[in-house]
Design a protein around this motif. Structure first.
Motif, short mmCIF file in Angstrom:
data_model
loop_
_atom_site.label_atom_id
_atom_site.label_comp_id
_atom_site.label_asym_id
_atom_site.label_seq_id
_atom_site.Cartn_x
_atom_site.Cartn_y
_atom_site.Cartn_z
N LEU A 50 0.84 -1.19 0.00
CA LEU A 50 0.00 0.00 0.00
C LEU A 50 0.87 1.25 0.00
O LEU A 50 1.83 1.34 0.76
N ASP A 51 0.52 2.19 -0.85
CA ASP A 51 1.23 3.46 -0.92
C ASP A 51 0.40 4.50 -0.20
O ASP A 51 -0.23 5.36 -0.81
N ALA A 52 0.37 4.37 1.13
CA ALA A 52 -0.41 5.29 1.95
C ALA A 52 0.40 5.60 3.21
O ALA A 52 1.05 4.70 3.76
N PRO A 53 0.36 6.83 3.67
CA PRO A 53 1.10 7.18 4.88
C PRO A 53 0.74 6.28 6.05
O PRO A 53 -0.42 5.96 6.27
N GLY A 54 1.76 5.86 6.79
CA GLY A 54 1.56 5.05 7.98
C GLY A 54 1.62 3.56 7.77
O GLY A 54 1.83 2.81 8.72
N THR A 55 1.43 3.10 6.54
CA THR A 55 1.40 1.65 6.32
C THR A 55 2.77 1.01 6.52
O THR A 55 2.86 -0.08 7.09
N THR B 118 3.76 -2.17 9.18
CA THR B 118 3.95 -3.47 8.54
C THR B 118 4.47 -4.47 9.55
O THR B 118 5.45 -4.23 10.24
N GLY B 119 3.75 -5.57 9.69
CA GLY B 119 4.11 -6.62 10.64
C GLY B 119 3.46 -6.47 12.00
O GLY B 119 3.51 -7.37 12.82
N CYS B 120 2.86 -5.33 12.26
CA CYS B 120 2.16 -5.14 13.54
C CYS B 120 0.83 -4.43 13.27
O CYS B 120 0.58 -3.33 13.74
N GLY B 121 0.02 -5.07 12.47
CA GLY B 121 -1.29 -4.54 12.13
C GLY B 121 -1.52 -4.51 10.64
O GLY B 121 -2.62 -4.75 10.17
N VAL B 122 -0.50 -4.23 9.87
CA VAL B 122 -0.57 -4.27 8.41
C VAL B 122 0.25 -5.47 7.96
O VAL B 122 1.43 -5.57 8.27
N PHE B 123 -0.42 -6.40 7.26
CA PHE B 123 0.24 -7.61 6.79
C PHE B 123 0.04 -7.74 5.29
O PHE B 123 -1.01 -7.37 4.76
N TYR B 124 1.02 -8.28 4.62
CA TYR B 124 0.91 -8.55 3.19
C TYR B 124 0.90 -10.07 3.03
O TYR B 124 1.91 -10.72 3.13
N HIS C 291 -11.41 -9.42 16.50
CA HIS C 291 -11.15 -8.04 16.06
C HIS C 291 -11.85 -7.73 14.74
O HIS C 291 -12.26 -8.64 14.01
N ASP C 292 -11.97 -6.45 14.44
CA ASP C 292 -12.43 -5.99 13.13
C ASP C 292 -11.22 -6.02 12.20
O ASP C 292 -10.18 -5.44 12.51
N VAL C 293 -11.36 -6.70 11.07
CA VAL C 293 -10.27 -6.89 10.12
C VAL C 293 -10.63 -6.23 8.80
O VAL C 293 -11.77 -6.34 8.34
N TYR C 294 -9.66 -5.56 8.21
CA TYR C 294 -9.84 -4.95 6.89
C TYR C 294 -8.86 -5.58 5.93
O TYR C 294 -7.66 -5.65 6.22
N ARG D 46 -16.80 -3.17 0.57
CA ARG D 46 -16.91 -1.75 0.22
C ARG D 46 -16.15 -1.52 -1.09
O ARG D 46 -14.92 -1.54 -1.11
N CYS D 47 -16.90 -1.33 -2.14
CA CYS D 47 -16.30 -1.10 -3.46
C CYS D 47 -16.05 0.40 -3.66
O CYS D 47 -16.63 1.24 -2.98
N GLY D 48 -15.17 0.71 -4.60
CA GLY D 48 -14.84 2.10 -4.89
C GLY D 48 -14.11 2.78 -3.76
O GLY D 48 -14.33 3.96 -3.49
N THR D 49 -13.24 2.05 -3.07
CA THR D 49 -12.53 2.61 -1.91
C THR D 49 -11.04 2.74 -2.18
O THR D 49 -10.47 2.03 -3.00
N VAL D 50 -10.43 3.65 -1.46
CA VAL D 50 -8.99 3.87 -1.52
C VAL D 50 -8.49 4.02 -0.08
O VAL D 50 -9.10 4.73 0.71
N VAL D 51 -7.40 3.37 0.23
CA VAL D 51 -6.78 3.53 1.55
C VAL D 51 -5.94 4.80 1.49
O VAL D 51 -4.99 4.89 0.71
N GLU D 52 -6.29 5.77 2.32
CA GLU D 52 -5.56 7.04 2.31
C GLU D 52 -4.46 7.08 3.35
O GLU D 52 -3.46 7.78 3.16
N ALA D 53 -4.62 6.37 4.47
CA ALA D 53 -3.60 6.36 5.51
C ALA D 53 -3.89 5.26 6.50
O ALA D 53 -5.01 4.74 6.55
N ALA D 54 -2.88 4.92 7.28
CA ALA D 54 -3.03 3.95 8.38
C ALA D 54 -2.52 4.60 9.65
O ALA D 54 -1.50 5.29 9.65
N HIS D 55 -3.27 4.41 10.72
CA HIS D 55 -2.91 5.01 12.00
C HIS D 55 -2.90 3.94 13.08
O HIS D 55 -3.70 3.02 13.06
N GLY D 56 -1.98 4.05 14.01
CA GLY D 56 -1.92 3.12 15.12
C GLY D 56 -0.54 3.10 15.73
O GLY D 56 0.37 3.83 15.31
N SER D 57 -0.40 2.27 16.72
CA SER D 57 0.90 2.10 17.36
C SER D 57 1.02 0.66 17.85
O SER D 57 0.03 -0.02 18.06
N GLU D 58 2.24 0.22 18.02
CA GLU D 58 2.55 -1.13 18.50
C GLU D 58 1.78 -2.18 17.75
O GLU D 58 1.18 -3.07 18.29
#
Length: 99
Positions: free
Chosen positions: A4-9, A13-19, A32-35, A87-99
């Motif tokens: 993902l090319d979005a700020p914060g991702t 990576t590896g602690c909430g964002v996985f590929y 949990h809620d998963v996206y 949810r169609c027609g969506t774009v990830v604009e940023a990811a926020h979180g810690s740990e």
């Protein structure tokens, strides 16, 4: 996969964002809620798998529908799963979180 090319991702990576979706990530998704970003078969299969233990799974799809890139049988399974939404027609604009 594409990253993902979005700020914060990259910071998450590896602690909430996985590929990719593996057994190791499934345990951390329990209750949990998963996206999931994507609209092809691999995203649909991950949604089906993770929905077994996740509170909810939301597929974020850039396109107008899943029909262009996902198998019909998988679309049907997703539609029949009460805790999966699309949810169609969506774009990830940023990811926020810690740990």
């Amino acid at each position: 996969y594409r990253q993902l090319d979005a700020p914060g991702t990259s910071d998450l990576t590896g602690c909430g964002v996985f590929y990719g979706s593996a057994l190791t990530e499934a345990a951390s998704c329990q209750g949990h809620d998963v996206y999931i970003v994507g609209g092809a078969n691999s995203a649909g299969q991950a949604a089906m798998y993770l929905s077994r233990g996740a509170k909810s799974v939301t597929l974020l799809v850039r396109g107008e529908s899943l029909a262009a890139s996902m198998s019909h049988y998988l679309i049907q399974q997703i539609e029949e799963s009460p805790n999966i939404s699309v949810r169609c027609g969506t774009v990830v604009e940023a990811a926020h979180g810690s740990e």
